[in-house]
Design an enzyme around this catalytic site. Structure first.
Site, PDB file in Angstrom:
ATOM      1  CG  HIS A  18      -1.955  -1.466   1.280  1.00 23.69           C
ATOM      2  ND1 HIS A  18      -3.872  -0.630   1.467  1.00 23.69           N
ATOM      3  CD2 HIS A  18      -1.732  -2.339   1.252  1.00 23.69           C
ATOM      4  CE1 HIS A  18      -3.820  -1.505   1.214  1.00 23.69           C
ATOM      5  NE2 HIS A  18      -3.136  -3.051   1.455  1.00 23.69           N
ATOM      6  CG  ASP A 111      -4.394   1.755   2.040  1.00 25.19           C
ATOM      7  OD1 ASP A 111      -5.961   1.921   2.527  1.00 25.19           O
ATOM      8  OD2 ASP A 111      -3.908   1.465   1.244  1.00 25.19           O
TER       9      ASP A 111
END
Length: 449
Positions: A18, A111
């Site tokens: 990520h 995110d």
């Protein structure tokens, strides 16, 4: 201090898969005249190798586990709750710190696993965009699951014919995956309030699925987030991911060895930074690849699962087993004939972007669906058939799949398709390409007026 067009605060979920794509997006924004600050948890910051010459600023935040990170939390729900509590407080501190500077933060890119960051942005009156690190197809499936209270009915209208084995594992969760399943669904609790929804894909690759997703949120595909010098070459300093959670010592050994191998002769085997295979599966792989020239990345934590004495039997002239590899350098090396992958989205995008056919061995999360698309939609590889009961891929099936990709009837077609997707990836990032247009649209909306 030089006045920039705006200042983006990037807040990734604290795992390598990520962190890397959001950081790469920051480089694109910086090339468009934006200041970018990339947050890392204190624990991650203390365990990575950072390129000191990078133009991206770093700021540390807390997840409540500064000494031990995720592995020191009692459970997944406990970690997520503490990350929300400590993360929102420390992100807010960073925003306040910059408020009186020449470049105050104007936008948060966060995110999608952290919807609380949107609430924070709205509290401060900032623009905000969730960053989805999975494909449009997977995001759409997850969204359908969300609006149907966690359930899905097959077949799914407007998508390729999917079987249960093709769905993301969190959509059909077992007890151990329930916390992750809830995290996946929570991505969509407030995403319709965001200014944009950013997806790490590109228009031609996910065309139909992007259209489906755009009916429910303002989607911009901004990928692939592969370093520029491997693709469009517009950002001359962007030739690597410039941070890594793993040891870099074996890189030279790896590339030197590959340079001596014949073109298209090596099977590259890597299962990412998180996948954990069983000892039985490792033994099946070891047996299946014995007749091929291969480069196999086996993380230190996985080495004990190799068959006893296996490393001593590896023919060093023909094959190599390493704890880590510089994956972009490997995939772009002419010696690589195919990529045997767990089908994590970052690895899948790298394989597609660098034009390498794939042998798909998905493990969990979004990987089964990525494998489905690799074989049946993008037609750049073969999915290894797994045993229904055990989920193990047997040596015969692995060997058969490698042969199919390397020298089978459809091998030429797969290689041509892989080259086509590489060309389209380059086109999307180049000036006037779909991703370039989308990034320009994003920056025009968030720049200081």
């Amino acid at each position: 201090m030089e006045k920039m067009r705006g200042h983006v605060l990037a807040v990734p979920f604290p795992s390598q898969g990520h962190i890397t794509p959001i950081r790469q997006f920051c480089k694109r924004l910086h090339s468009k005249g934006f200041k970018t600050t990339h947050t890392l948890t204190t624990f991650i910051f203390n365990t990575i190798h950072l390129d000191p010459s990078s133009p991206i600023s770093i700021a540390t935040i807390s997840d409540g586990y500064d000494q031990g990170g995720f592995s020191s939390a009692g459970s997944v729900p406990e970690y997520l709750q503490n990350f929300k509590t400590f993360g929102s407080k420390t992100v807010a501190d960073i925003i306040r710190k910059h408020q009186s500077t020449d470049n105050p933060i104007t936008c948060i890119v966060y995110d999608s696993f952290m919807p609380w960051a949107l609430d924070l942005a709205m509290d401060f009156g900032l623009a905000a965009a969730p960053f989805f690190t999975q494909s449009c197809a997977v995001n759409y499936i997850n969204y359908l699951s969300y609006i149907n209270n966690g359930s899905l009915t097959l077949p799914i209208k407007d998508l390729p014919l999917l079987e249960l084995q093709d769905l993301p594992t969190f959509v059909t969760p077992t007890g151990s995956h329930l916390a992750y399943f809830e995290m996946v669904l929570q991505q969509f609790t407030n995403f319709d309030k965001a200014d944009f929804v950013l997806v790490n894909s590109f228009h031609d690759l996910d065309l139909h699925e992007e259209e489906l997703l755009s009916k429910v949120c303002p989607v911009l595909t901004i990928g692939p987030t592969v370093p520029s010098m491997y693709l469009d070459q517009q950002i001359k300093s962007d030739n690597d991911y410039d941070l890594n959670l793993f040891d870099l010592k074996e890189a030279a050994l790896c590339t030197d060895w590959l340079d001596k191998r014949p073109e298209g002769s090596v099977v590259y085997i890597a299962f990412g930074s998180m996948a954990k295979l069983s000892s039985e599966q490792m033994e099946e792989i070891a047996s299946a690849i014995s007749n091929f020239s291969y480069l196999w990345v086996v993380r230190a934590s996985e080495e004990s699962k190799l068959p006893p004495g296996f490393l001593e039997t590896v023919d060093k002239d023909k094959s190599l087993v390493l704890k880590w590899s510089p994956q972009l350098q490997v995939l772009s090396n002419k010696a690589i004939g195919c990529f045997m992958t767990h089908c994590g989205w970052n690895s899948t995008m790298e394989g597609l972007s660098l034009g390498v056919p794939m042998v798909a061995m998905p493990q969990w999360t979004d990987q089964p669906m990525n494998a489905k698309y690799i074989q049946d939609v993008w037609k750049v590889g073969v999915r290894v058939k797994a045993e229904k009961e055990s989920g193990i891929c047997k040596r015969e099936e692995i060997e058969f799949s490698i042969k199919e990709v390397m020298e089978g009837e459809k091998s030429k077609e797969m290689k041509e398709n892989a080259g086509k997707w590489r060309d389209l990836a380059v086109k999307s990032l180049s000036e006037g390409g779909s991703t370039d247009i989308n990034i320009n649209e994003f920056v025009s909306k968030i720049q200081i007026k």
